[in-house]
Write a protein that holds these residues in place. Structure first.
Motif, PDB file in Angstrom:
ATOM      1  N   GLN A   3       0.836  -1.197   0.000  1.00 34.30           N
ATOM      2  CA  GLN A   3       0.000   0.000   0.000  1.00 34.30           C
ATOM      3  C   GLN A   3       0.873   1.249   0.000  1.00 34.30           C
ATOM      4  N   THR A 114     -15.620   8.154  -8.916  1.00 38.71           N
ATOM      5  CA  THR A 114     -14.680   7.108  -9.371  1.00 38.71           C
ATOM      6  C   THR A 114     -13.240   7.444  -8.999  1.00 38.71           C
ATOM      7  N   ILE A 116      -9.752   7.956  -6.915  1.00 38.01           N
ATOM      8  CA  ILE A 116      -9.023   7.215  -5.883  1.00 38.01           C
ATOM      9  C   ILE A 116      -9.317   7.879  -4.543  1.00 38.01           C
ATOM     10  N   LYS A 117      -9.557   7.085  -3.515  1.00 42.48           N
ATOM     11  CA  LYS A 117      -9.882   7.645  -2.202  1.00 42.48           C
ATOM     12  C   LYS A 117      -8.798   7.298  -1.184  1.00 42.48           C
ATOM     13  N   ILE A 118      -8.375   8.320  -0.436  1.00 43.91           N
ATOM     14  CA  ILE A 118      -7.354   8.170   0.598  1.00 43.91           C
ATOM     15  C   ILE A 118      -7.965   8.568   1.941  1.00 43.91           C
ATOM     16  N   ALA A 130     -12.071   3.397   1.522  1.00 38.46           N
ATOM     17  CA  ALA A 130     -10.918   4.032   0.884  1.00 38.46           C
ATOM     18  C   ALA A 130     -10.020   3.022   0.170  1.00 38.46           C
ATOM     19  N   ASP A 131      -9.378   3.487  -0.887  1.00 42.31           N
ATOM     20  CA  ASP A 131      -8.389   2.666  -1.584  1.00 42.31           C
ATOM     21  C   ASP A 131      -7.079   2.611  -0.817  1.00 42.31           C
ATOM     22  N   PHE A 132      -6.743   3.725  -0.165  1.00 36.82           N
ATOM     23  CA  PHE A 132      -5.561   3.798   0.707  1.00 36.82           C
ATOM     24  C   PHE A 132      -6.050   4.220   2.089  1.00 36.82           C
ATOM     25  N   GLU A 133      -5.828   3.373   3.068  1.00 38.10           N
ATOM     26  CA  GLU A 133      -6.312   3.649   4.424  1.00 38.10           C
ATOM     27  C   GLU A 133      -5.152   3.795   5.389  1.00 38.10           C
TER      28      GLU A 133
END
Length: 342
Positions: A3, A114, A116-118, A130-133
């Motif tokens: 990640q 759509t 990318i979610k951080i 989230a895509d990056f948590e």
């Protein structure tokens, strides 16, 4: 590690459109971490915009780049502008909250995007959206986490005085001016690093705490003299404010922030509760000391959560009914409250 490597590549990629979101009724950590992160992303060559669900307190509007913050519910134009930014965003950063319902109308917009979610946050039990948590409850503030991420990115030298002011504001307030139990050695090390930018800590403290309106000062005096109830058998203090009382003192956004902490300044008090009547709900703020967890109480009875010693909750009943509910559950916690060493 996988990640982190992907996150590292994202931040170091060609220019992207970032939107930064934070929670309803934003506090200093929410605004400070968001603006600090925004300034960092801009230095990395990205475009970045901060959107908040509703208006920020006046004592936070001094922060660098605050003038560019978009308030979602301000008017029809800001709603349209926010929707457009979220639709066109490459990346959405969610700071200082762990569930999309905490950003009200922005939540569904972020969910359907759509982009990318951080997630960067320090609250318990984040929702898996989230895509990056990056979620770590050992961090005293999201602002501390932002600094540590920037440092891990190898970009500590990019942090300048304006960024440091924003991040320090979040760290200082979420640690209760470094009085709370979450004030770890890592907190002081982070602040030491930020001070090397030329940060004036006294300026930040005065901008937040010594910038009260006359109405807020009188409201505080009224609450402490007329609205504070001490329950020695439970080592608990509670205070209430009705809509009528808020109007009487011309209360503005943020005027009630911090009032609940005054209860803990009293000798032998373990828990302090502030109950505030809003148009469509009763909002509760809980504070405690040592090992007594207000988070568990808030979650069980008041649809709330947060941290062990600082949590919030709400009800859809009346203010008197909410007070009665609070009083009815205190016997359940009496033994715990009486056994806390303050």
């Amino acid at each position: 590690m996988q990640q982190w490597n992907a996150f590292y590549e994202l931040i170091n990629s060609d220019s992207k459109r970032f939107v930064i979101l934070t929670h309803q009724n934003p506090d200093a950590d929410a605004i400070g971490s968001s603006l600090g992160w925004k300034l960092y992303l801009q230095k990395k060559g990205h475009t970045a915009t901060v959107i908040v669900p509703n208006e920020c307190p006046s004592n936070l509007r001094w922060m660098p780049d605050y003038a560019e913050v978009i308030t979602f519910d301000q008017n029809a134009q800001t709603v349209t502008q926010s929707k457009k930014l979220l639709q066109e965003a490459d990346v959405i950063c969610c700071l200082d909250f762990n569930a999309l319902h905490r950003i009200k109308g922005l939540g569904s917009l972020a969910q359907s995007s759509t982009a990318i979610k951080i997630l960067i946050d320090h609250h318990l039990e984040p929702e898996p959206f989230a895509d990056f948590e990056f979620s770590d409850t050992t961090k005293a503030a999201t602002a501390q986490y932002i600094w540590e991420i920037i440092k891990q990115m190898g970009d500590a030298e990019l942090v300048d005085k304006p960024m440091a002011e924003c991040l320090y504001a979040g760290i200082m307030t979420d640690t209760g001016s470094f009085r709370h139990g979450n004030t770890t050695p890592e907190v002081h090390l982070a602040v030491a690093d930020l001070m090397r930018t030329g940060l004036n800590t006294n300026y930040v403290h005065r901008a937040i705490f010594d910038n009260n309106s006359l109405g807020r000062t009188r409201l505080l005096g009224y609450v402490l003299s007329e609205k504070l109830t001490w329950l020695p058998e439970y080592r608990t203090v509670y205070m209430t404010l009705s809509l009528e009382e808020l109007k009487r003192f011309n209360s503005e956004i943020g005027d009630t922030e911090g009032i609940v902490n005054f209860g803990l300044s009293l000798e032998n008090v373990v828990m302090s509760v502030l109950l505030i009547e809003r148009r469509d709900e009763i909002k509760l703020s809980f504070r405690s000391v040592q090992d007594f967890s207000v988070r568990e109480l808030a979650n069980k009875y008041f649809s709330g959560g947060g941290h062990k010693n600082a949590s919030g909750g709400r009800t859809s009943t009346s203010l008197p009914e909410t007070v009665n509910l609070l009083l009815s559950i205190l016997p359940e916690y009496q033994t715990q409250l009486l056994n806390v060493e303050k």
